[in-house]
Scaffold this motif. Sequence first.
Motif, PDB file in Angstrom:
ATOM      1  N   ARG A  64       0.998  -1.269   0.043  1.00 30.68           N
ATOM      2  CA  ARG A  64      -0.030   0.017   0.090  1.00 30.68           C
ATOM      3  C   ARG A  64       0.852   1.127   0.129  1.00 30.68           C
ATOM      4  NH1 ARG A  64      -5.175  -0.236   3.832  1.00 30.68           N
ATOM      5  NH2 ARG A  64      -6.075  -0.765   1.889  1.00 30.68           N
TER       6      ARG A  64
ATOM      7  N   ARG B 275       3.956   1.615  -1.477  1.00 33.63           N
ATOM      8  CA  ARG B 275       4.602   1.635  -2.574  1.00 33.63           C
ATOM      9  C   ARG B 275       3.593   2.528  -3.585  1.00 33.63           C
ATOM     10  NH1 ARG B 275       7.800  -2.762  -5.084  1.00 33.63           N
ATOM     11  NH2 ARG B 275       8.082  -1.266  -6.556  1.00 33.63           N
ATOM     12  N   THR B 276       2.285   2.215  -3.231  1.00 28.08           N
ATOM     13  CA  THR B 276       1.206   2.856  -4.189  1.00 28.08           C
ATOM     14  C   THR B 276       0.802   4.326  -3.720  1.00 28.08           C
ATOM     15  OG1 THR B 276       0.323   0.765  -4.647  1.00 28.08           O
ATOM     16  CG2 THR B 276      -1.197   2.432  -5.155  1.00 28.08           C
ATOM     17  N   LEU B 277       0.450   4.521  -2.457  1.00 31.87           N
ATOM     18  CA  LEU B 277       0.151   5.736  -2.033  1.00 31.87           C
ATOM     19  C   LEU B 277       1.285   6.896  -1.827  1.00 31.87           C
ATOM     20  CD1 LEU B 277      -2.455   4.656   0.780  1.00 31.87           C
ATOM     21  CD2 LEU B 277      -2.913   5.288  -1.602  1.00 31.87           C
TER      22      LEU B 277
ATOM     23  N   PRO C  87       3.832   7.758  -4.067  1.00 32.62           N
ATOM     24  CA  PRO C  87       3.796   8.604  -5.042  1.00 32.62           C
ATOM     25  C   PRO C  87       2.659   9.413  -5.448  1.00 32.62           C
ATOM     26  CG  PRO C  87       4.588   6.371  -5.603  1.00 32.62           C
ATOM     27  CD  PRO C  87       4.080   6.393  -4.329  1.00 32.62           C
ATOM     28  N   LEU C  88       1.657   9.029  -4.996  1.00 36.76           N
ATOM     29  CA  LEU C  88       0.405   9.473  -5.340  1.00 36.76           C
ATOM     30  C   LEU C  88       0.468  10.962  -4.359  1.00 36.76           C
ATOM     31  CD1 LEU C  88      -2.331   6.927  -5.881  1.00 36.76           C
ATOM     32  CD2 LEU C  88      -1.461   8.572  -7.580  1.00 36.76           C
ATOM     33  N   ALA C  89       0.821  10.801  -3.328  1.00 36.87           N
ATOM     34  CA  ALA C  89       0.696  11.818  -2.010  1.00 36.87           C
ATOM     35  C   ALA C  89       1.710  12.932  -2.228  1.00 36.87           C
ATOM     36  CB  ALA C  89       1.006  11.131  -0.554  1.00 36.87           C
TER      37      ALA C  89
ATOM     38  N   ALA D  82       2.966  13.680  -5.235  1.00 34.71           N
ATOM     39  CA  ALA D  82       2.482  14.106  -6.579  1.00 34.71           C
ATOM     40  C   ALA D  82       1.222  15.385  -6.150  1.00 34.71           C
ATOM     41  CB  ALA D  82       2.037  13.373  -7.466  1.00 34.71           C
ATOM     42  N   ALA D  83       0.333  14.792  -5.196  1.00 34.88           N
ATOM     43  CA  ALA D  83      -0.605  15.757  -4.888  1.00 34.88           C
ATOM     44  C   ALA D  83      -0.028  16.883  -3.876  1.00 34.88           C
ATOM     45  CB  ALA D  83      -1.771  15.165  -3.892  1.00 34.88           C
ATOM     46  N   TRP D  84       0.898  16.635  -3.167  1.00 40.01           N
ATOM     47  CA  TRP D  84       1.585  17.562  -2.270  1.00 40.01           C
ATOM     48  C   TRP D  84       2.302  18.813  -3.356  1.00 40.01           C
ATOM     49  CZ3 TRP D  84       7.063  18.025  -2.071  1.00 40.01           C
ATOM     50  CH2 TRP D  84       7.605  19.092  -1.060  1.00 40.01           C
TER      51      TRP D  84
END
Length: 196
Positions: free
Chosen positions: A15, A17-19, A21-23, A25-27
């Motif tokens: 989880r 490794r998935t979250l 990079p998304l966090a 990018a959103a930051w």
Amino acid sequence: MTTGTSPPTAPRRSRARTLVPLAVAAWAVLEIWLLTVVANAAGGFTVLLLLVAGIVFGAAVMKRAGRRAFRNLTETLQRMPGQPGTAAAPQAASPGTEGNGFLMLGGLLLMIPGVISDVAGLLLLVPPVRSMLGRYTERSLERRMRAAGPGSLSDAFQQARIHRPDGKIVQGEVIREDGAQPRSRADEGPRPPLTP
């Protein structure tokens, strides 16, 4: 012809490794958006001054925390038993010398361009926030170390030792079962004995 077995599946991604990079990018998108909002409200020159001030202030905080950490390390090494001039009783750490890791993290966050990272860095400069985070981190680490089972990192140092058949631990000694001596090469002279 099918054999009835399912094809091997790839290992499932964790989880984190998935979250993560998304966090990140959103930051980054949120930081850029906030910088444009501040630039529209106060002007581009003001944003540039804020970014430069954050970098300079963050570097100063990191430098100060690094010096404090190095001074604490030097004092600790000088108070070790067997050192000349060592006091009989160990001294407690002087107040205000703990939390250098959070100070360095605060300085790093101040150096990263952005509004959210600057606010987080400034929060880490507040002593009650640092002490609260330090207590939380210590409790969390202790809980995880207690939950770690055999074969984990907490057991690694014990497993790295060499055990003799009688149960004694001998560091750096090789014991051969057949009693044969190791052969030395012709270019090597006699080896000095190992001393503790």
